[in-house]
Design a protein around this motif. Structure first.
Motif, PDB file in Angstrom:
ATOM      1  N   VAL A  65       4.056  10.499  -2.120  1.00 60.67           N
ATOM      2  CA  VAL A  65       3.258   9.568  -2.949  1.00 60.67           C
ATOM      3  C   VAL A  65       3.825   9.470  -4.312  1.00 60.67           C
ATOM      4  CG1 VAL A  65       1.091   9.289  -4.062  1.00 60.67           C
ATOM      5  CG2 VAL A  65       1.267  10.162  -1.479  1.00 60.67           C
ATOM      6  N   GLN A  66       4.233  10.497  -4.899  1.00 63.07           N
ATOM      7  CA  GLN A  66       4.807  10.472  -6.282  1.00 63.07           C
ATOM      8  C   GLN A  66       5.900   9.774  -6.246  1.00 63.07           C
ATOM      9  OE1 GLN A  66       4.453  15.131  -6.779  1.00 63.07           O
ATOM     10  NE2 GLN A  66       3.933  14.503  -8.858  1.00 63.07           N
ATOM     11  N   LEU A  67       7.064  10.077  -5.249  1.00 60.45           N
ATOM     12  CA  LEU A  67       8.256   9.307  -5.287  1.00 60.45           C
ATOM     13  C   LEU A  67       7.846   7.670  -5.167  1.00 60.45           C
ATOM     14  CD1 LEU A  67      11.081  11.135  -3.211  1.00 60.45           C
ATOM     15  CD2 LEU A  67      11.091  10.684  -5.605  1.00 60.45           C
ATOM     16  N   SER A  68       6.952   7.329  -4.188  1.00 56.27           N
ATOM     17  CA  SER A  68       6.582   5.977  -4.219  1.00 56.27           C
ATOM     18  C   SER A  68       6.337   5.300  -5.344  1.00 56.27           C
ATOM     19  CB  SER A  68       5.642   5.944  -3.249  1.00 56.27           C
ATOM     20  OG  SER A  68       4.387   6.191  -3.510  1.00 56.27           O
ATOM     21  N   ARG A  69       5.914   6.047  -6.174  1.00 60.25           N
ATOM     22  CA  ARG A  69       5.321   5.535  -7.503  1.00 60.25           C
ATOM     23  C   ARG A  69       6.406   5.865  -8.613  1.00 60.25           C
ATOM     24  NH1 ARG A  69      -0.501   8.550  -7.024  1.00 60.25           N
ATOM     25  NH2 ARG A  69      -1.445   7.233  -5.477  1.00 60.25           N
ATOM     26  N   HIS A  70       7.475   6.390  -8.310  1.00 60.55           N
ATOM     27  CA  HIS A  70       8.353   6.676  -9.387  1.00 60.55           C
ATOM     28  C   HIS A  70       8.613   5.451 -10.285  1.00 60.55           C
ATOM     29  CE1 HIS A  70      12.114   8.358 -11.528  1.00 60.55           C
ATOM     30  NE2 HIS A  70      11.860   9.398 -10.692  1.00 60.55           N
ATOM     31  N   PRO A  71       8.796   5.716 -11.575  1.00 64.92           N
ATOM     32  CA  PRO A  71       8.746   4.598 -12.488  1.00 64.92           C
ATOM     33  C   PRO A  71      10.065   4.234 -12.450  1.00 64.92           C
ATOM     34  CG  PRO A  71       8.803   6.717 -13.514  1.00 64.92           C
ATOM     35  CD  PRO A  71       8.411   6.798 -12.310  1.00 64.92           C
ATOM     36  N   ASP A 163       4.117  -3.150  -2.011  1.00 68.04           N
ATOM     37  CA  ASP A 163       4.045  -2.224  -2.809  1.00 68.04           C
ATOM     38  C   ASP A 163       2.810  -2.464  -3.890  1.00 68.04           C
ATOM     39  OD1 ASP A 163       4.760  -0.064  -4.543  1.00 68.04           O
ATOM     40  OD2 ASP A 163       6.409  -1.232  -5.292  1.00 68.04           O
ATOM     41  N   THR A 164       1.834  -1.761  -3.536  1.00 69.98           N
ATOM     42  CA  THR A 164       0.437  -2.094  -4.393  1.00 69.98           C
ATOM     43  C   THR A 164      -0.433  -0.687  -4.212  1.00 69.98           C
ATOM     44  OG1 THR A 164      -1.373  -3.409  -4.501  1.00 69.98           O
ATOM     45  CG2 THR A 164      -0.610  -3.166  -2.416  1.00 69.98           C
ATOM     46  N   PRO A 165      -0.985  -0.283  -5.240  1.00 67.16           N
ATOM     47  CA  PRO A 165      -2.081   0.685  -5.315  1.00 67.16           C
ATOM     48  C   PRO A 165      -3.267   0.170  -4.539  1.00 67.16           C
ATOM     49  CG  PRO A 165      -1.659  -0.139  -7.394  1.00 67.16           C
ATOM     50  CD  PRO A 165      -0.818  -0.765  -6.553  1.00 67.16           C
ATOM     51  N   GLY A 166      -3.473  -1.217  -4.183  1.00 67.87           N
ATOM     52  CA  GLY A 166      -4.592  -2.020  -3.708  1.00 67.87           C
ATOM     53  C   GLY A 166      -4.823  -3.089  -4.281  1.00 67.87           C
ATOM     54  N   ASP A 216       5.377  -9.432  13.103  1.00 65.96           N
ATOM     55  CA  ASP A 216       5.727  -8.950  14.416  1.00 65.96           C
ATOM     56  C   ASP A 216       6.278  -7.588  14.434  1.00 65.96           C
ATOM     57  OD1 ASP A 216       5.478 -11.583  15.795  1.00 65.96           O
ATOM     58  OD2 ASP A 216       6.821 -12.273  14.057  1.00 65.96           O
ATOM     59  N   ARG A 217       6.903  -7.191  13.147  1.00 66.51           N
ATOM     60  CA  ARG A 217       7.633  -5.886  12.983  1.00 66.51           C
ATOM     61  C   ARG A 217       6.970  -5.405  11.441  1.00 66.51           C
ATOM     62  NH1 ARG A 217       8.171  -7.073  17.440  1.00 66.51           N
ATOM     63  NH2 ARG A 217      10.057  -6.862  18.659  1.00 66.51           N
ATOM     64  N   VAL A 218       6.560  -4.034  11.682  1.00 65.85           N
ATOM     65  CA  VAL A 218       6.303  -3.484  10.344  1.00 65.85           C
ATOM     66  C   VAL A 218       7.154  -2.131  10.039  1.00 65.85           C
ATOM     67  CG1 VAL A 218       4.315  -2.409   9.057  1.00 65.85           C
ATOM     68  CG2 VAL A 218       3.820  -4.307  10.639  1.00 65.85           C
ATOM     69  N   PHE A 219       7.787  -2.124   8.990  1.00 66.61           N
ATOM     70  CA  PHE A 219       8.775  -1.072   8.621  1.00 66.61           C
ATOM     71  C   PHE A 219       8.118  -0.199   7.517  1.00 66.61           C
ATOM     72  CE2 PHE A 219      11.842  -4.273  10.398  1.00 66.61           C
ATOM     73  CZ  PHE A 219      11.813  -3.601  11.747  1.00 66.61           C
ATOM     74  N   MET A 220       8.592   0.847   7.272  1.00 66.32           N
ATOM     75  CA  MET A 220       8.262   1.637   6.146  1.00 66.32           C
ATOM     76  C   MET A 220       9.574   2.386   5.501  1.00 66.32           C
ATOM     77  SD  MET A 220       4.531   3.600   6.847  1.00 66.32           S
ATOM     78  CE  MET A 220       4.365   4.286   5.106  1.00 66.32           C
ATOM     79  N   LEU A 221       9.902   2.260   4.317  1.00 66.38           N
ATOM     80  CA  LEU A 221      11.014   2.943   3.669  1.00 66.38           C
ATOM     81  C   LEU A 221      10.729   4.402   3.661  1.00 66.38           C
ATOM     82  CD1 LEU A 221      12.232   1.231   0.580  1.00 66.38           C
ATOM     83  CD2 LEU A 221      12.662   0.764   2.916  1.00 66.38           C
ATOM     84  N   GLU A 222      11.659   5.299   3.714  1.00 66.84           N
ATOM     85  CA  GLU A 222      11.575   6.749   4.069  1.00 66.84           C
ATOM     86  C   GLU A 222      10.409   7.508   3.017  1.00 66.84           C
ATOM     87  OE1 GLU A 222      14.541  10.538   4.051  1.00 66.84           O
ATOM     88  OE2 GLU A 222      15.540   8.522   3.524  1.00 66.84           O
ATOM     89  N   ASN A 223      10.393   6.904   1.774  1.00 66.21           N
ATOM     90  CA  ASN A 223       9.532   7.581   0.761  1.00 66.21           C
ATOM     91  C   ASN A 223       8.270   6.595   0.281  1.00 66.21           C
ATOM     92  OD1 ASN A 223      10.778  10.177   0.733  1.00 66.21           O
ATOM     93  ND2 ASN A 223      12.449   8.958  -0.511  1.00 66.21           N
ATOM     94  N   SER A 224       7.584   6.073   1.286  1.00 66.42           N
ATOM     95  CA  SER A 224       6.529   5.218   1.102  1.00 66.42           C
ATOM     96  C   SER A 224       5.609   5.907   1.422  1.00 66.42           C
ATOM     97  CB  SER A 224       6.828   4.015   1.611  1.00 66.42           C
ATOM     98  OG  SER A 224       6.980   3.693   2.795  1.00 66.42           O
ATOM     99  N   PRO A 270      15.737   4.407   6.283  1.00 71.94           N
ATOM    100  CA  PRO A 270      16.274   5.607   5.381  1.00 71.94           C
ATOM    101  C   PRO A 270      16.401   4.960   3.855  1.00 71.94           C
ATOM    102  CG  PRO A 270      18.192   4.983   6.831  1.00 71.94           C
ATOM    103  CD  PRO A 270      16.756   4.009   7.217  1.00 71.94           C
ATOM    104  N   GLU A 271      16.158   5.871   2.910  1.00 75.05           N
ATOM    105  CA  GLU A 271      16.697   5.652   1.569  1.00 75.05           C
ATOM    106  C   GLU A 271      17.628   6.399   0.924  1.00 75.05           C
ATOM    107  OE1 GLU A 271      13.327   6.034  -1.172  1.00 75.05           O
ATOM    108  OE2 GLU A 271      11.969   5.062   0.271  1.00 75.05           O
ATOM    109  N   PRO A 272      18.487   6.165  -0.115  1.00 76.60           N
ATOM    110  CA  PRO A 272      19.391   6.965  -0.625  1.00 76.60           C
ATOM    111  C   PRO A 272      19.102   8.404  -0.832  1.00 76.60           C
ATOM    112  CG  PRO A 272      19.203   4.692  -1.712  1.00 76.60           C
ATOM    113  CD  PRO A 272      18.080   4.973  -0.758  1.00 76.60           C
ATOM    114  N   LEU A 273      19.896   9.162  -0.971  1.00 81.38           N
ATOM    115  CA  LEU A 273      19.404  10.592  -1.232  1.00 81.38           C
ATOM    116  C   LEU A 273      18.420  10.852  -2.530  1.00 81.38           C
ATOM    117  CD1 LEU A 273      22.911  12.643  -0.568  1.00 81.38           C
ATOM    118  CD2 LEU A 273      20.695  12.706   0.904  1.00 81.38           C
ATOM    119  N   GLY A 274      17.295  11.560  -2.210  1.00 84.79           N
ATOM    120  CA  GLY A 274      16.416  11.835  -3.421  1.00 84.79           C
ATOM    121  C   GLY A 274      15.630  10.609  -3.570  1.00 84.79           C
ATOM    122  N   GLY A 275      15.775   9.286  -2.885  1.00 84.50           N
ATOM    123  CA  GLY A 275      14.849   8.430  -3.055  1.00 84.50           C
ATOM    124  C   GLY A 275      15.606   7.002  -3.531  1.00 84.50           C
TER     125      GLY A 275
END
Length: 325
Positions: A65-71, A163-166, A216-224, A270-275
């Motif tokens: 969660v923190q990574l998904s919000r990384h500034p 990409d939204t907190p709501g 039709d397709r729903v994907f997620m990034l690794e750190n979302s 997948p995402e790059p190493l570390g996010g």
């Protein structure tokens, strides 16, 4: 991508920050003394890469969660810039105003014209206020729907980046029909005749995400993450405090692995190493082929087949038990 000296680090990224500090000191020493310290610097840079790998492999749900919000994390417009060419942004819902938290327009993806739509956060305080922290008002969702209908008219596929907190919870948003706008989008997206791909690139919270999340397709990034409520708000409801947000994140099962196991998404990107915040270009290059490949797959079906499959896909989501009468 931010330069090393401008990077921001989360608490669990502190070991990486310490290595960067050592690298910076060695560079300053080498500059002052004219001594070649390139080997030492290279070894520390290798340690940074290894540390990024180590941290990525052992993330808790709250850390994701923190990574998904990384500034420093790339937002919608950054992905569009890195993946597409000839992006033409379109504005306004033709009713109230232009919502800066929702962006969209036609672009070229590997030579194919697509409609790109997504929530946009800001990179600094001023831009965050302008973009309302990625929380769209009803006019934002109505703008998104207008652009989807435009894409349908010209038979162009749609890609949404979530990409939204709501959705914005203010009184004025409710007065202008926030709930109806999101519900209308869900209803209309289910029946769109063109291919629709949805990607959670950061935060995927509640109806704010679902308002552009039917495809039709729903994907997620690794750190979302993707769930009905944020860990903080869940904690405040159940424990009357935000102190239990880490436990809430665990119990909500909001990570991509959980979403895939539940059948709520189709794939994890997948995402790059570390996010994704470590390398914007690599993050885009990991996502782009997935989009291109999926569009080719979806074009094999007729519009009627896609709509039927979409309805079945979302209709069978969830778990329930029937109690005998």
């Amino acid at each position: 991508m931010p330069q090393a000296k401008n990077r921001q680090f989360l608490d669990f990224e502190r070991p990486i920050k310490e290595l960067f500090d050592e690298i910076e000191k060695l560079k300053q020493t080498a500059e002052k003394t004219k001594v070649d310290l390139s080997d030492s610097i290279r070894k520390l840079e290798d340690q940074v890469t290894e540390k990024r790998r180590e941290i990525t492999q052992h993330l808790t749900p709250w850390q994701k969660v923190q990574l998904s919000r990384h500034p420093d994390r790339p937002y919608t417009l950054k992905y569009i810039d890195k993946m597409c060419t000839n992006f033409v942004e379109l504005f306004g819902d033709r009713n109230v105003k232009d919502d800066k938290a929702m962006v969209g327009g036609f672009a070229q993806l590997e030579g194919q014209t697509v409609m790109m739509i997504g929530q946009q956060k800001g990179a600094n305080t001023k831009m965050r206020q302008l973009r309302n922290f990625g929380m769209a008002n009803p006019e934002g969702y109505r703008k998104a729907l207008r652009l989807m209908k435009l894409a349908e008219k010209f038979e162009k596929p749609i890609i949404t980046l979530i990409d939204t907190p709501g959705a914005y919870p203010g009184m004025e948003a409710e007065e202008r029909g926030q709930g109806e706008a999101i519900a209308r989008n869900i209803y209309e997206m289910m029946r769109l005749k063109v291919p629709v791909i949805c990607v959670v690139i950061g935060e995927g919270a509640s109806g704010g995400a679902l308002g552009i999340g039917v495809g039709d397709r729903v994907f997620m990034l690794e750190n979302s993450w993707y769930t009905v409520i944020s860990p903080e708000n869940c904690s405040s409801i159940l424990w009357r405090s935000w102190d239990q947000k880490e436990k809430a994140a665990e119990e909500l099962r909001l990570t991509p692995d959980n979403m895939y196991q539940f059948g709520l998404i189709d794939s994890i990107v997948p995402e790059p190493l570390g996010g994704a915040h470590w390398d914007y270009t690599e993050a885009a290059n990991l996502l782009k082929p997935k989009l291109v490949e999926t569009l080719k797959e979806l074009h094999q079906y007729s519009s009627e087949e896609r709509i039927a499959k979409r309805i079945v896909k979302f209709g069978k989501m969830g778990f329930w038990n029937e109690v005998p009468a």
